[in-house]
Design a protein around this motif. Structure first.
Motif, PDB file in Angstrom:
ATOM      1  N   SER A 246       0.866  -1.172   0.000  1.00 39.70           N
ATOM      2  CA  SER A 246       0.000   0.000   0.000  1.00 39.70           C
ATOM      3  C   SER A 246       0.903   1.223   0.000  1.00 39.70           C
ATOM      4  N   TYR A 247       0.555   2.224  -0.829  1.00 39.24           N
ATOM      5  CA  TYR A 247       1.424   3.395  -0.910  1.00 39.24           C
ATOM      6  C   TYR A 247       0.618   4.656  -1.186  1.00 39.24           C
ATOM      7  N   SER A 248       1.227   5.794  -0.832  1.00 37.87           N
ATOM      8  CA  SER A 248       0.703   7.094  -1.212  1.00 37.87           C
ATOM      9  C   SER A 248       1.410   7.540  -2.484  1.00 37.87           C
ATOM     10  N   ARG A 249       1.130   8.750  -2.954  1.00 41.13           N
ATOM     11  CA  ARG A 249       1.735   9.223  -4.200  1.00 41.13           C
ATOM     12  C   ARG A 249       3.260   9.097  -4.148  1.00 41.13           C
ATOM     13  N   GLY A 250       3.826   8.637  -5.257  1.00 43.13           N
ATOM     14  CA  GLY A 250       5.262   8.422  -5.317  1.00 43.13           C
ATOM     15  C   GLY A 250       5.693   7.068  -4.809  1.00 43.13           C
ATOM     16  N   ARG A 251       4.730   6.158  -4.620  1.00 41.68           N
ATOM     17  CA  ARG A 251       4.990   4.810  -4.096  1.00 41.68           C
ATOM     18  C   ARG A 251       5.670   4.862  -2.731  1.00 41.68           C
ATOM     19  N   VAL A 252       5.261   5.819  -1.916  1.00 43.99           N
ATOM     20  CA  VAL A 252       5.743   5.891  -0.536  1.00 43.99           C
ATOM     21  C   VAL A 252       4.930   4.907   0.293  1.00 43.99           C
TER      22      VAL A 252
END
Length: 424
Positions: free
Chosen positions: A144-150
């Protein structure tokens, strides 16, 4: 502040002929409340991972670059077959090509607005290639990630099947209510997971349908709450492909070896990238002279249906190449053990022991009439209640339809917006 929103629910593998007031009452209600696309069509192969990329980009595989559920990449003296659904394939693909998809996804296009969220309970590959460059927000059991594959922690515990679909639906609804994005996509693993394991029309299949329909109903209720807040919401409910029932399972690469076309069973000069009810046969440079002989041999096999030269694949929206033969496994008239129409042979590489396991169960990937017909219902502005569209729509039209609703540019798309089409 209110803003336009597109909510997409993909019920993986769901056939439109299983939408009824008895089995799927929520979908049946939405069908009456919006527009039903009676001649909706998928891509070739009718398989989830490439279909996910096509739904996200609004493009055929020839444009976005991901060929199918399995992909053969060149190596010395031939090719090596990779499962595009495995999490490690993402980096393998990037390292090989130096890029991921060649067309932008909805997550990139909506990033300047309120962005995109994907809650996906299917394979890692199908999830990762839906937002290949990580411009949106993803929730998946592998990552699971936020923008930018964080990375987002903790990991979401959502196994494929009914339990994970329920977890994903709850997460999806909470995001919609707390911070609605421009595009929100919920991709459920059912009924596809059950259809692969049990005969179509079985009690298990029907139970999976009812569970999926409950999730669709919960999302539809959430959409109404968003509309009450002033958001203009377009709801798209559908699937990526349909299913046929398996008549026999054929180890195609083993048969090629037994017929003398390969030096060894697992040698790389000729390999089969099986796509379920179709397959791509790849030829290394030294074996390319045998392509016509293999095509003639395939024409004599009862389990082989339409045989397509690689250079002719562009007509199907697929990547053309002279070192490939595509075979659509043989389709049959008739029904399975539960009276469900649509029969196909299934391709695997080597396994000899899958025939009894797969018989009468669902499969897809080829050009059969049921596997190439997904479901689509559109509810919202521009889609009249009770309208039935009988002209052809395609899964590549979902992204343009979303972009049109969001008043975003429609450049670089193979599909077209669906709003405003007349019935008939």
């Amino acid at each position: 502040m209110s803003h336009p929103i597109v909510v997409i629910v993909i019920c993986d593998g769901h056939r439109p002929d299983f939408v009824s007031e008895e089995m799927t009452p929520h979908m049946a209600r939405l069908r009456k409340a919006g527009t039903w696309f009676a001649h909706h069509r998928g891509i070739f192969p009718s398989a989830t991972r490439a279909s996910s990329a096509s739904i996200a980009t609004g493009c055929w595989p020839i444009s976005h670059g991901l060929r199918g559920n399995t992909v053969a990449l060149p190596i010395e003296n031939g090719h090596e077959v990779h499962d595009a659904g495995r999490p490690e394939f993402y980096e393998t693909y990037r390292n090989h090509f130096g890029r991921l998809l060649t067309r932008p996804s909805l997550s990139l296009r909506t990033a300047p607005q309120h962005g995109a969220v994907l809650c996906s309970n299917v394979s890692p590959g199908a999830a990762f290639f839906h937002d290949a460059e990580g411009h949106g927000e993803l929730y998946h059991r592998e990552l699971s990630y936020s923008r930018g594959r964080v990375p987002l922690m903790p990991a979401l515990v959502a196994p494929p099947g009914a339990v994970g679909d329920a977890v994903m639906t709850d997460k999806f609804i909470s995001i919609l209510m707390e911070r609605p994005p421009s595009v929100a996509t919920l991709w459920l693993s059912e009924p596809d997971k059950t259809m692969h394991a049990f005969p179509l029309g079985s009690p298990e299949h029907l139970m999976a349908l009812r569970a999926v329909d409950t999730h669709v109903g919960a999302v539809a209720e959430t959409v109404e709450r968003l509309r009450d807040r002033g958001h203009e919401v377009l709801l798209l409910v559908g699937s990526d492909h349909g299913h046929e029932s398996v008549t026999e399972t054929v180890p195609v690469e083993r048969r090629l070896y037994e017929s003398g076309f390969k030096a060894a069973l697992e040698s790389p000069e000729i390999v089969v990238a099986a796509q379920g009810s179709s397959a791509f046969i790849h030829f290394g440079s030294d074996a390319l002279s045998r392509r016509k002989e293999v095509a003639d041999w395939l024409g004599q096999q009862s389990w082989a249906g339409r045989i397509i030269k690689g250079e002719d694949l562009a007509k199907l929206g697929q990547i053309p190449t002279a070192d490939v033969l595509a075979v659509d496994m043989a389709k049959s008239q008739g029904s399975n053990c539960n009276g469900i129409p649509g029969l196909t042979a299934m391709a695997v590489r080597f396994a000899e022991n899958e025939d009894a396991i797969r018989r009468d169960c669902g499969m897809h990937g080829g050009l059969g009439p049921h596997e190439t017909q997904p479901t689509l219902i559109a509810v919202g502005n521009g889609f009249s209640a009770g309208n039935v569209v009988t002209t052809t729509s395609r899964i590549i039209d979902l992204a343009p339809t979303a972009l049109h609703h969001l008043d975003l540019p429609l450049d670089g798309l193979d599909g077209v917006p669906l709003g405003g089409r007349a019935s008939g």
